[in-house]
Write a protein that holds these residues in place. Structure first.
Motif, PDB file in Angstrom:
ATOM      1  N   UNK A   9       0.806  -1.223   0.000  1.00 39.34           N
ATOM      2  CA  UNK A   9       0.000   0.000   0.000  1.00 39.34           C
ATOM      3  C   UNK A   9       0.840   1.276   0.000  1.00 39.34           C
ATOM      4  N   UNK A  10       2.183   1.134  -0.014  1.00 42.20           N
ATOM      5  CA  UNK A  10       3.022   2.324   0.029  1.00 42.20           C
ATOM      6  C   UNK A  10       3.771   2.549  -1.285  1.00 42.20           C
ATOM      7  N   UNK A  11       3.089   2.389  -2.386  1.00 43.99           N
ATOM      8  CA  UNK A  11       3.688   2.683  -3.677  1.00 43.99           C
ATOM      9  C   UNK A  11       3.580   4.194  -3.927  1.00 43.99           C
ATOM     10  N   UNK A  48      13.815   2.741   9.064  1.00 43.42           N
ATOM     11  CA  UNK A  48      13.669   1.568   8.206  1.00 43.42           C
ATOM     12  C   UNK A  48      12.848   1.888   6.961  1.00 43.42           C
ATOM     13  N   UNK A  49      11.761   2.633   7.137  1.00 42.46           N
ATOM     14  CA  UNK A  49      10.918   2.951   5.990  1.00 42.46           C
ATOM     15  C   UNK A  49      11.629   3.893   5.030  1.00 42.46           C
ATOM     16  N   UNK A  50      12.393   4.840   5.572  1.00 40.81           N
ATOM     17  CA  UNK A  50      13.146   5.758   4.709  1.00 40.81           C
ATOM     18  C   UNK A  50      14.151   4.990   3.867  1.00 40.81           C
ATOM     19  N   UNK A  51      14.841   4.006   4.481  1.00 42.30           N
ATOM     20  CA  UNK A  51      15.813   3.206   3.735  1.00 42.30           C
ATOM     21  C   UNK A  51      15.123   2.367   2.667  1.00 42.30           C
ATOM     22  N   UNK A  52      13.955   1.827   3.000  1.00 47.79           N
ATOM     23  CA  UNK A  52      13.242   0.982   2.051  1.00 47.79           C
ATOM     24  C   UNK A  52      12.724   1.769   0.859  1.00 47.79           C
ATOM     25  N   UNK A  53      12.289   2.999   1.112  1.00 45.01           N
ATOM     26  CA  UNK A  53      11.712   3.815   0.040  1.00 45.01           C
ATOM     27  C   UNK A  53      12.751   4.708  -0.633  1.00 45.01           C
ATOM     28  N   UNK A  54      13.959   4.754  -0.089  1.00 46.60           N
ATOM     29  CA  UNK A  54      14.992   5.596  -0.674  1.00 46.60           C
ATOM     30  C   UNK A  54      14.758   7.073  -0.433  1.00 46.60           C
ATOM     31  N   UNK A  60       9.971  10.877   6.170  1.00 46.20           N
ATOM     32  CA  UNK A  60       9.102   9.895   6.823  1.00 46.20           C
ATOM     33  C   UNK A  60       8.679  10.398   8.200  1.00 46.20           C
ATOM     34  N   UNK A  61       9.605  11.031   8.916  1.00 45.69           N
ATOM     35  CA  UNK A  61       9.269  11.549  10.243  1.00 45.69           C
ATOM     36  C   UNK A  61       8.185  12.615  10.156  1.00 45.69           C
ATOM     37  N   UNK A  62       8.182  13.428   9.096  1.00 46.81           N
ATOM     38  CA  UNK A  62       7.129  14.432   8.924  1.00 46.81           C
ATOM     39  C   UNK A  62       5.768  13.765   8.767  1.00 46.81           C
ATOM     40  N   UNK A  63       5.735  12.686   7.986  1.00 48.63           N
ATOM     41  CA  UNK A  63       4.465  11.953   7.807  1.00 48.63           C
ATOM     42  C   UNK A  63       4.011  11.343   9.119  1.00 48.63           C
ATOM     43  N   UNK A  64       4.953  10.745   9.861  1.00 50.14           N
ATOM     44  CA  UNK A  64       4.610  10.119  11.135  1.00 50.14           C
ATOM     45  C   UNK A  64       4.142  11.170  12.151  1.00 50.14           C
ATOM     46  N   UNK A  65       4.771  12.340  12.141  1.00 50.98           N
ATOM     47  CA  UNK A  65       4.375  13.402  13.063  1.00 50.98           C
ATOM     48  C   UNK A  65       2.929  13.821  12.808  1.00 50.98           C
ATOM     49  N   UNK A  66       2.576  13.923  11.541  1.00 42.34           N
ATOM     50  CA  UNK A  66       1.207  14.306  11.187  1.00 42.34           C
ATOM     51  C   UNK A  66       0.217  13.230  11.617  1.00 42.34           C
TER      52      UNK A  66
END
Length: 479
Positions: A9-11, A48-54, A60-66
């Motif tokens: 779901x994260x394409x 981990x997600x940042x490394x996986x998505x490049x 990623x932290x901005x998305x998680x903060x929101x």
């Protein structure tokens, strides 16, 4: 997460108008709505997600903060970050977020002490996503490395000298207050400051002016301390000093919010400031100036503090780091008259547990290196933008039913309800729906039929017009 691959779901869509952090936010939110991610499921760490998505970790932290700000995810320390356990399983409308927390919402003036979730519109919370965490972490690590044996003893009851000096220097430059470090007392929050002032200067049975409507937790603390509260009405010029004199001219103190009245956000006019100081001087009364968000004025430069006009040393100035840094810091300060420092030192020694020395040391360095002043300036610009976004989004959906009244400063908006709607009833429904709201009618000491029904909604963590509209639609569904 349990067994769901992030690729399901994260394409992400390169080159899209929507930035990557918003794409991550939207896709994770949709996965929760579609039950691909269920309450309690663990999601990948930002690294981990940042490394996986490049992507950069900050994206990623901005998305998680929101997501965390809206209550979709919650941090569990070493257990990682998981989907909020109270997330309600309801399908979302196309293009909209699923409803949040199914658990009952708090009915008081603060979020539940057991819930780490930041609710939409939550009052008194700064923009946590914009806090300079990397700088803070660097200063904290340096402070820990430099810790000596002496630093591990009980901290001074009045606070670390280094922090008291930095606060005194900052207040002179930013708020026009001339004071020595000896006049600055570090406390564990505004209520701790007010408690210290009451113990040092007042006696049970003393009459105290409080603003009506006003900050109810402060009134509750004073009442618990045995004070007799005198509710003084507030109008567009702030506290009606003349009415206060008529009600109780010989009151021992007045607790006021002159920069941005809590909750109406009006500013105490210059004439009223002079009247208040004159009353305190003539009757040897004390004034506690709660300057909880005086730095945030958007129509012009921040106004000088009431304390800066005090020529007779009758004003105690209360400031807090909770509104400008983050609430969990539990750090505030009280500037007391020079003639009263000995009394306050003794009172603090008897009744104050002190604030953690390590935290004080970090804040002192944060201020000394200029990060604090720069952070305030950035937040002032950011809040001006977010206030406009929030007001526009709310008005687009609710304009027929409510009037958004944006005051020249502060950290919240006022929504005046049209017609005969009850602000208290709507605020309770919003809290039950997982949002946070305060009704003006909840902030009065005496019946005030002259006050219109109004809601107070914080805009500091509203990041977009779209988010404001989505939340406005949730309010609309409760009308």
């Amino acid at each position: 997460m349990k067994s769901t691959s992030t690729h399901d779901f994260l394409q992400l869509t390169p080159g899209a108008d929507e930035p990557y952090y918003r794409q991550i936010y939207t896709r994770l939110r949709s996965a929760m709505a579609d039950r691909l991610l269920k309450p309690g499921d663990r999601i990948p760490s930002a690294r981990a997600l940042a490394a996986e998505l490049g992507l950069a970790r900050g994206t990623v932290e901005s998305a998680y903060s929101l997501l965390a700000a809206e209550g979709y995810i919650e941090a569990r320390g070493q257990a990682g970050t998981v989907v909020a356990t109270g997330l309600k399983a309801m399908p979302a409308a196309v293009g909209e977020a699923p409803p949040l927390l199914a658990s009952s919402a708090p009915t008081g003036f603060a979020p539940s002490a057991t819930s780490p979730v930041l609710r939409p519109f939550q009052m008194g919370v700064p923009a946590l996503d914009a806090f300079p965490r990397k700088i803070w972490a660097r200063l904290a690590a340096r402070a820990v490395r430099a810790t000596q044996t002496a630093d591990m003893l009980y901290p001074p009851p009045a606070g670390l000298e280094s922090l008291r000096a930095e606060i005194a220097r900052y207040l002179q430059l930013s708020r026009g207050i001339t004071c020595s470090p000896a006049q600055v007392f570090i406390t564990a929050g505004y209520r701790d400051s007010l408690d210290l002032a009451a113990r040092a200067l007042l006696q049970p049975g003393d009459k105290v002016w409080v603003e009506d409507p006003g900050y109810i937790p402060a009134s509750a603390l004073l009442r618990e301390a045995g004070m007799k509260l005198v509710g003084v009405p507030v109008d567009q010029e702030g506290l009606q000093v003349g009415v206060g004199v008529q009600l109780a001219s010989r009151a021992r103190a007045a607790v006021v919010t002159p920069a941005h009245h809590s909750p109406l956000c009006v500013t105490l006019s210059l004439q009223r400031r002079i009247e208040l100081l004159d009353w305190a001087s003539r009757h040897r009364a004390w004034i506690v100036e709660d300057d909880y968000d005086g730095e945030y004025r958007y129509a012009s430069r921040p106004l000088p503090a009431l304390k800066s006009l005090d020529r007779d040393d009758r004003v105690l100035y209360a400031g807090t780091f909770s509104k400008v840094l983050f609430p969990a810091i539990r750090l505030a300060y009280l500037v007391v008259p020079a003639s009263q420092t000995a009394r306050f030192e003794e009172t603090a020694r008897c009744f104050s547990g002190g604030s953690p020395a390590l935290t004080q040391d970090i804040v002192a360095a944060f201020m000394a290196e200029g990060h604090f002043a720069r952070h305030i300036q950035r937040m002032r610009r950011l809040y001006r933008e977010r206030r406009e976004l929030a007001a526009a989004g709310l008005d687009a959906v609710l304009g027929k039913y409510m009037q958004v009244e944006a005051q020249p400063g502060g950290m919240h908006l006022l929504l005046r309800l049209r017609g005969r709607r009850s602000d208290r009833a709507l605020a309770e429904r919003m809290r039950a729906d997982g949002m946070f709201s305060r009704a003006l009618s909840e902030c009065v000491l005496e019946s005030r039929p002259d006050l219109p029904p109004m809601l107070m909604l914080s805009f500091t963590n509203i990041e977009s017009h779209r988010q404001a509209q989505h939340l406005a639609r949730r309010i609309f569904a409760l009308l």
